[in-house]
Every structure is written in C-alpha cells, then in structure tokens.
Design an enzyme around this catalytic site. Structure first.
Site, PDB file in Angstrom:
ATOM      1  N   GLY A  46       0.839  -1.189   0.000  1.00  0.00           N
ATOM      2  CA  GLY A  46       0.000   0.000   0.000  1.00  0.00           C
ATOM      3  C   GLY A  46       0.876   1.242   0.000  1.00  0.00           C
ATOM      4  O   GLY A  46       1.982   1.224   0.567  1.00  0.00           O
ATOM      5  N   GLN A  51       2.846  10.182   1.024  1.00  0.00           N
ATOM      6  CA  GLN A  51       4.164   9.562   1.181  1.00  0.00           C
ATOM      7  C   GLN A  51       5.116   9.902   0.037  1.00  0.00           C
ATOM      8  O   GLN A  51       6.319   9.686   0.153  1.00  0.00           O
ATOM      9  CB  GLN A  51       4.034   8.030   1.272  1.00  0.00           C
ATOM     10  CG  GLN A  51       3.368   7.550   2.556  1.00  0.00           C
ATOM     11  CD  GLN A  51       3.281   6.044   2.598  1.00  0.00           C
ATOM     12  OE1 GLN A  51       2.319   5.453   2.128  1.00  0.00           O
ATOM     13  NE2 GLN A  51       4.293   5.402   3.144  1.00  0.00           N
ATOM     14  N   CYS A 101       6.016   0.107   7.255  1.00  0.00           N
ATOM     15  CA  CYS A 101       5.600   1.247   6.434  1.00  0.00           C
ATOM     16  C   CYS A 101       6.738   1.603   5.488  1.00  0.00           C
ATOM     17  O   CYS A 101       7.898   1.626   5.903  1.00  0.00           O
ATOM     18  CB  CYS A 101       5.271   2.439   7.334  1.00  0.00           C
ATOM     19  SG  CYS A 101       4.778   3.917   6.429  1.00  0.00           S
ATOM     20  N   LEU A 102       6.424   1.898   4.240  1.00  0.00           N
ATOM     21  CA  LEU A 102       7.462   2.242   3.271  1.00  0.00           C
ATOM     22  C   LEU A 102       8.184   3.538   3.661  1.00  0.00           C
ATOM     23  O   LEU A 102       9.301   3.773   3.221  1.00  0.00           O
ATOM     24  CB  LEU A 102       6.877   2.364   1.858  1.00  0.00           C
ATOM     25  CG  LEU A 102       6.374   1.047   1.239  1.00  0.00           C
ATOM     26  CD1 LEU A 102       5.777   1.298  -0.137  1.00  0.00           C
ATOM     27  CD2 LEU A 102       7.480   0.006   1.159  1.00  0.00           C
ATOM     28  N   HIS A 144      -4.306   1.699   7.816  1.00  0.00           N
ATOM     29  CA  HIS A 144      -2.938   2.231   7.841  1.00  0.00           C
ATOM     30  C   HIS A 144      -2.779   3.336   6.789  1.00  0.00           C
ATOM     31  O   HIS A 144      -2.267   4.421   7.077  1.00  0.00           O
ATOM     32  CB  HIS A 144      -1.945   1.081   7.586  1.00  0.00           C
ATOM     33  CG  HIS A 144      -0.513   1.499   7.455  1.00  0.00           C
ATOM     34  ND1 HIS A 144       0.470   1.102   8.334  1.00  0.00           N
ATOM     35  CD2 HIS A 144       0.114   2.278   6.529  1.00  0.00           C
ATOM     36  CE1 HIS A 144       1.626   1.633   7.963  1.00  0.00           C
ATOM     37  NE2 HIS A 144       1.438   2.348   6.864  1.00  0.00           N
ATOM     38  N   GLU A 145      -3.245   3.063   5.562  1.00  0.00           N
ATOM     39  CA  GLU A 145      -3.093   4.041   4.476  1.00  0.00           C
ATOM     40  C   GLU A 145      -3.998   5.258   4.688  1.00  0.00           C
ATOM     41  O   GLU A 145      -3.608   6.384   4.376  1.00  0.00           O
ATOM     42  CB  GLU A 145      -3.373   3.402   3.119  1.00  0.00           C
ATOM     43  CG  GLU A 145      -2.480   2.217   2.753  1.00  0.00           C
ATOM     44  CD  GLU A 145      -0.993   2.498   2.873  1.00  0.00           C
ATOM     45  OE1 GLU A 145      -0.565   3.653   2.715  1.00  0.00           O
ATOM     46  OE2 GLU A 145      -0.251   1.535   3.162  1.00  0.00           O
ATOM     47  N   HIS A 148      -2.377   7.799   6.749  1.00  0.00           N
ATOM     48  CA  HIS A 148      -1.431   8.664   6.024  1.00  0.00           C
ATOM     49  C   HIS A 148      -2.131   9.909   5.473  1.00  0.00           C
ATOM     50  O   HIS A 148      -1.536  10.992   5.413  1.00  0.00           O
ATOM     51  CB  HIS A 148      -0.785   7.911   4.854  1.00  0.00           C
ATOM     52  CG  HIS A 148       0.360   7.024   5.252  1.00  0.00           C
ATOM     53  ND1 HIS A 148       1.487   7.505   5.874  1.00  0.00           N
ATOM     54  CD2 HIS A 148       0.558   5.693   5.108  1.00  0.00           C
ATOM     55  CE1 HIS A 148       2.332   6.494   6.096  1.00  0.00           C
ATOM     56  NE2 HIS A 148       1.787   5.383   5.650  1.00  0.00           N
TER      57      HIS A 148
END
Ligand code: NI
Length: 188
Positions: A46, A51, A101-102, A144-145, A148
């Site tokens: 995701g 981000q 997380c990226l 989670h996304e 963001h």
C-alpha cells in the site's frame, strides 16, 4: 508511469493532511499509476499520495501479493486497486497485526486497529465503490493508508519511548543515505 521518491519519516510533509480529489482527471490517474509503480518497486502492499509528497486523498493498494491463510499469493498487479477520497463507514472490534511502512524502512511493530471495516471510496474509473474486510491484511492496510491521509503514521499508535527509538534509527538512516548520495555525486 514514473517512479516517485518515497519520503522517510520524520518529515514534516508526512504530518500534513491530504485534500479531497472529487474529480478523477488525467492528473489523478497519472498519480494513481505512479503510486502503483512506486509501491511495487519498493515491494509494498500500500502507498498513500502524501508519502510521495502529494497532498491528495489517493491510495494504491495490492494486498493479494501476500498469501492469505491457505491460499497462494497472486501476481503483482492482479489485486491492484485505488482508494480515492475513502471514508470509513464501519469500524468494529479489534485486530492486532505487526505493521511496517514504506516511509519507515525495516521497522515492524504491533498495532491494534478495528477488526471489521467497511470503506467507501472512488476507484480510478471515477466510480464510488465499497469494500468490506474482517481481521485481514486488507482491513489493516486500508486503515494504515487512510491514516497517512490524516498525517498519521503507525508509529503514532506506539508508546512515546518506542517512537523515539525508531525516530533515532530513521534519522541515522537518513544521514547515511544523504552521505551516500553526496559520495555518488563527487565520484563523478
Ligand atoms: Ni505506511
């Protein structure tokens, strides 16, 4: 399509909120495609627009690359979809999952979120849709996304002590990356 740079936390841009898209035009579709390409390149499931420094409520997601219990993982791209202007219609129960997380490379911690969710969103084709998930990677990833888009990261769900330890490691990582970048530049 083009790869975009993924911001690494701590970064003030990751604390900002996304703005509603409302109209899915060519620019938004391009962003959708770039998010997907960047997500796959980074081996993520995701990725949210903030981000990559774009403050719009757009998320790319593909959780089917990871095998669900008793199932074979699917190929990258098969489970790809986008959540534009997502709204959580239902959030019930609790489910704990070890998240990464990226924007916070190589850090994994348990986070407790809703177990059952219903999310309403606009897809890349501009149509309003709904998805339901219970105690799965999908239910975790959607929340989670969506965090963001609110300027929130999974470390904000942790204790202040854990968050500070991760912050220190991330600052070190960023310093190292910066040094490598400068090294590459002078090596020319
Ligand atoms: Ni993340």
């Amino acid at each position: 399509m083009a790869l975009r740079d993924i911001l690494v936390w701590p970064d003030p841009r990751l604390k900002q909120k996304g703005k509603p898209v409302l109209d899915v035009d060519a620019t938004v579709r391009k962003l959708c495609d770039d998010l997907a390409e960047t997500m796959y390149e980074a081996n993520g499931v995701g990725l949210a627009a903030p981000q990559v420094g774009v403050l719009m409520n757009v998320i790319a997601m593909d959780v089917d690359q990871r095998a669900a219990e008793g199932e074979e993982p699917k190929k990258k791209g098969e489970g790809l979809f986008w959540l534009i202007d997502p709204v959580l219609k239902v959030g019930e129960g609790e489910f704990t999952y070890t998240e990464g997380c990226l924007s916070i490379p190589d850090e994994y911690e348990e986070v407790t979120r809703f177990g059952h969710i219903v999310v309403e969103y606009t897809d890349r084709d501009g149509k309003r849709k709904q998805k339901e998930a219970t105690n799965t990677l999908l239910s975790v990833c959607v929340q989670h996304e969506m965090d963001h888009l609110q300027g929130k990261l999974f470390v904000d769900h942790l204790s202040a002590l854990k968050r500070e330890l991760i912050r220190r490691r991330m600052k070190k990582l960023k310093t190292q990356r910066e040094a490598e970048r400068k090294g590459e530049a002078t090596a020319l």
